[in-house]
Design an enzyme around this catalytic site. Structure first.
Site, PDB file in Angstrom:
ATOM      1  N   ARG A   1      48.355  57.010  95.888  1.00 41.91           N
ATOM      2  CA  ARG A   1      47.918  57.723  94.676  1.00 41.91           C
ATOM      3  C   ARG A   1      48.841  58.895  94.352  1.00 41.91           C
ATOM      4  O   ARG A   1      48.922  59.339  93.227  1.00 41.91           O
ATOM      5  CB  ARG A   1      46.517  58.287  94.885  1.00 41.91           C
ATOM      6  CG  ARG A   1      45.481  57.226  94.943  1.00 41.91           C
ATOM      7  CD  ARG A   1      44.198  57.801  95.437  1.00 41.91           C
ATOM      8  NE  ARG A   1      43.522  56.784  96.223  1.00 41.91           N
ATOM      9  CZ  ARG A   1      42.262  56.839  96.577  1.00 41.91           C
ATOM     10  NH1 ARG A   1      41.533  57.876  96.257  1.00 41.91           N
ATOM     11  NH2 ARG A   1      41.731  55.879  97.259  1.00 41.91           N
TER      12      ARG A   1
ATOM     13  N   GLY B   1      27.145  60.301  69.075  1.00 41.92           N
ATOM     14  CA  GLY B   1      25.966  59.868  69.822  1.00 41.92           C
ATOM     15  C   GLY B   1      26.105  59.491  71.284  1.00 41.92           C
ATOM     16  O   GLY B   1      25.097  59.188  71.912  1.00 41.92           O
TER      17      GLY B   1
ATOM     18  N   CYS C   1      22.980  64.523  74.011  1.00 41.40           N
ATOM     19  CA  CYS C   1      22.910  64.243  72.585  1.00 41.40           C
ATOM     20  C   CYS C   1      21.701  63.361  72.293  1.00 41.40           C
ATOM     21  O   CYS C   1      21.409  62.434  73.039  1.00 41.40           O
ATOM     22  CB  CYS C   1      24.203  63.530  72.216  1.00 41.40           C
ATOM     23  SG  CYS C   1      24.104  62.648  70.700  1.00 41.40           S
TER      24      CYS C   1
ATOM     25  N   THR D   1      21.259  62.245  68.931  1.00 38.82           N
ATOM     26  CA  THR D   1      21.514  61.737  67.575  1.00 38.82           C
ATOM     27  C   THR D   1      21.037  60.292  67.401  1.00 38.82           C
ATOM     28  O   THR D   1      20.450  59.930  66.386  1.00 38.82           O
ATOM     29  CB  THR D   1      23.022  61.829  67.256  1.00 38.82           C
ATOM     30  OG1 THR D   1      23.363  63.213  67.218  1.00 38.82           O
ATOM     31  CG2 THR D   1      23.378  61.193  65.942  1.00 38.82           C
ATOM     32  N   ARG D   2      21.307  59.463  68.407  1.00 39.62           N
ATOM     33  CA  ARG D   2      20.951  58.045  68.274  1.00 39.62           C
ATOM     34  C   ARG D   2      19.430  57.869  68.205  1.00 39.62           C
ATOM     35  O   ARG D   2      18.939  56.989  67.515  1.00 39.62           O
ATOM     36  CB  ARG D   2      21.540  57.243  69.429  1.00 39.62           C
ATOM     37  CG  ARG D   2      23.055  57.191  69.353  1.00 39.62           C
ATOM     38  CD  ARG D   2      23.667  56.467  70.515  1.00 39.62           C
ATOM     39  NE  ARG D   2      25.125  56.534  70.415  1.00 39.62           N
ATOM     40  CZ  ARG D   2      25.960  55.960  71.255  1.00 39.62           C
ATOM     41  NH1 ARG D   2      25.500  55.262  72.273  1.00 39.62           N
ATOM     42  NH2 ARG D   2      27.264  56.069  71.090  1.00 39.62           N
TER      43      ARG D   2
ATOM     44  N   TYR E   1      15.035  72.535  57.354  1.00 43.19           N
ATOM     45  CA  TYR E   1      15.447  71.252  56.791  1.00 43.19           C
ATOM     46  C   TYR E   1      16.102  70.333  57.825  1.00 43.19           C
ATOM     47  O   TYR E   1      16.377  69.187  57.570  1.00 43.19           O
ATOM     48  CB  TYR E   1      16.428  71.474  55.631  1.00 43.19           C
ATOM     49  CG  TYR E   1      17.704  72.157  56.053  1.00 43.19           C
ATOM     50  CD1 TYR E   1      18.793  71.415  56.495  1.00 43.19           C
ATOM     51  CD2 TYR E   1      17.816  73.545  56.039  1.00 43.19           C
ATOM     52  CE1 TYR E   1      19.950  72.043  56.909  1.00 43.19           C
ATOM     53  CE2 TYR E   1      18.964  74.173  56.451  1.00 43.19           C
ATOM     54  CZ  TYR E   1      20.029  73.417  56.883  1.00 43.19           C
ATOM     55  OH  TYR E   1      21.169  74.047  57.303  1.00 43.19           O
TER      56      TYR E   1
HETATM   57  P1  5GP Z   1      29.324  64.472  77.386  1.00 42.11           P
HETATM   58  O1  5GP Z   1      30.696  64.595  78.004  1.00 42.11           O
HETATM   59  O2  5GP Z   1      28.397  65.528  77.871  1.00 42.11           O
HETATM   60  O3  5GP Z   1      28.758  63.090  77.518  1.00 42.11           O
HETATM   61  O4  5GP Z   1      29.521  64.675  75.820  1.00 42.11           O
HETATM   62  C1  5GP Z   1      30.062  65.853  75.296  1.00 42.11           C
HETATM   63  C2  5GP Z   1      30.096  65.771  73.794  1.00 42.11           C
HETATM   64  O5  5GP Z   1      28.785  65.600  73.243  1.00 42.11           O
HETATM   65  C3  5GP Z   1      30.584  67.023  73.101  1.00 42.11           C
HETATM   66  O6  5GP Z   1      31.984  67.195  73.197  1.00 42.11           O
HETATM   67  C4  5GP Z   1      30.080  66.831  71.676  1.00 42.11           C
HETATM   68  O7  5GP Z   1      30.925  65.992  70.927  1.00 42.11           O
HETATM   69  C5  5GP Z   1      28.769  66.105  71.907  1.00 42.11           C
HETATM   70  N1  5GP Z   1      27.624  67.033  71.778  1.00 42.11           N
HETATM   71  C6  5GP Z   1      27.465  68.249  72.318  1.00 42.11           C
HETATM   72  N2  5GP Z   1      26.283  68.785  72.015  1.00 42.11           N
HETATM   73  C7  5GP Z   1      25.652  67.890  71.229  1.00 42.11           C
HETATM   74  C8  5GP Z   1      24.386  67.861  70.568  1.00 42.11           C
HETATM   75  O8  5GP Z   1      23.560  68.758  70.672  1.00 42.11           O
HETATM   76  N3  5GP Z   1      24.141  66.759  69.817  1.00 42.11           N
HETATM   77  C9  5GP Z   1      25.017  65.740  69.688  1.00 42.11           C
HETATM   78  N4  5GP Z   1      24.717  64.725  68.904  1.00 42.11           N
HETATM   79  N5  5GP Z   1      26.207  65.709  70.340  1.00 42.11           N
HETATM   80  C10 5GP Z   1      26.518  66.773  71.084  1.00 42.11           C
END
Ligand code: 5GP
Length: 363
Positions: A26, A178, A183, A185-186, A298
């Site tokens: 490595r 998402g 997150c 969102t989904r 909102y």
């Molecule tokens: P992870 O590495 O934790 O899986 O993802 C990090 C990413 O999640 C961040 O860079 C950003 O794009 C997204 N993210 C951070 N906070 C939020 C949130 O509150 N809602 C959503 N939809 N995405 C988030």
């Protein structure tokens, strides 16, 4: 209405097929990459892993540690000129970006910082939904104002919008809607795109225009980071994997758990002490209350707050990720990270790993 029927994949849907290799160790793998950006014409040289601009992750102390490993940090947008000033002697301007949203207050803060420190050459323009016309206009405005700065813009998940942002002036497009660890969102909107396919499609679009992409979100282990590079990401951004460390600046919560055992010598009850840190999405209620005082009526929150096991210093985690990535390269015969995507063949799988003794996380 239309249903797209071709399969779209996530990190957990694939594994990387090993290939015959002449690499002995490595140690022989070089993870440093060099990119010249489309608009700024600036050159990046480093290991293209980024800390996300999230509370507890995109922090100044994290940036100091990550730059020592040649990694990059997108700082949270709430840092002011005063905050940056305190670190101006120690931070290398090639290893971090200042972030902004699209509102006037954020933009003024960005301008204040860049006026005082013109040597900072990376700007990260970050919104949850990079699909609005207004966002494109904003990217264009920042490009006009800062023609030689390297602009990161996102987030999007499709080729059309990747191209649009690049044509509006972005050098690097941030990909991911998402997939993040905190997150929602989904769940809240039903919107999203499997992250492996999103990176593949957006990288293809960006590379055709001489620009770059960041695979942002969804990595849960070093293997996912390798898959993101394997499918074409130029940079990989991590939130959750870099959270829970000392440098993130959060409060350590100690919880005492009754194990139901008694010490035979002292006859006293035995407790287990576990340490945690809070981690939250930047669109969570926690973040909105902290940064804006409240959740506007909102909108609903699209992020959650979790309690992570406290993980100590971030150095150990960085070395673990880099070690994993080097190992991936040796498995496929890639002497340099640059060769990883050319050397990668994915196989689709129904099961990613054996979970009989747990979820795959180390102790
Ligand atoms: P992870 O590495 O934790 O899986 O993802 C990090 C990413 O999640 C961040 O860079 C950003 O794009 C997204 N993210 C951070 N906070 C939020 C949130 O509150 N809602 C959503 N939809 N995405 C988030």
């Amino acid at each position: 209405m239309r249903i797209e029927d071709s399969p779209k994949l996530d990190f957990s849907d694939v594994l990387i097929r090993p290939k015959r290799s002449t690499l002995k160790s490595r140690k022989d793998v070089d993870l440093v990459r060099e990119y010249t950006f489309k608009h700024s014409k600036k050159v990046y040289r480093g290991i293209p892993i980024m800390a996300s601009n999230m509370d507890g992750v995109g922090m100044l102390d994290v940036a100091v540690k990550l730059q020592a490993h040649d990694l990059f940090t997108c700082l949270v947008k709430t840092y002011t000129l005063e905050d940056i000033k305190k670190y101006s002697e120690v931070l290398n301007p090639e290893n971090f970006a200042v972030s902004t949203g699209t509102n006037q207050k954020d933009y003024k803060n960005l301008v204040d910082i860049l006026t005082k420190y013109p040597q900072i050459s990376y700007i990260c323009i970050d919104v949850a939904n990079g699909y609005s016309e207004f966002f494109g206009d904003f990217v264009q405005k920042v490009r006009k104002q800062y023609p030689t700065h390297t602009i990161i813009a996102g987030n999007v998940v499709t080729a059309d919008m990747t191209q649009e942002l690049i044509l509006r002036g972005a050098d690097i497009v941030k990909v991911g809607i998402g997939p993040g660890s905190v997150c929602t969102t989904r769940i809240q909107t039903g919107v999203g795109y499997p992250q492996l396919s999103a990176i593949l499609e957006c990288a293809d679009a960006a590379h055709g225009l001489g620009a770059h992409v960041i695979g942002d979100g969804g990595c849960t282990c070093p293997g996912d980071v390798a898959k993101a590079f394997g499918v074409g990401a130029d940079f990989v951004m991590l939130g959750g994997m870099f959270a829970g460390h000392d440098e993130g600046g959060g409060t350590i919560i100690t919880e005492k758990r009754d194990l139901g055992l008694v010490d035979p010598d002292t006859n006293e009850k035995i407790y287990e002490l576990k340490k945690y840190m809070k981690f939250y999405g930047m669109s969570s209620e926690t973040a909105m209350k902290k940064n804006y005082g409240a959740v506007a009526e909102y909108r609903s929150s699209e992020g959650k707050t979790v309690k992570l096991p406290y993980r100590g210093a971030i150095d150990h985690t960085v070395l673990d990720i880099l070690g994993g990535l080097r190992s991936t390269c040796t498995y496929v015969g890639a002497r340099r990270l640059k060769e990883l995507s050319k050397s990668t063949t994915f196989v689709r799988v129904a099961r990613q790993f054996n979970q009989v003794f747990g979820d795959g996380k180390k102790d």
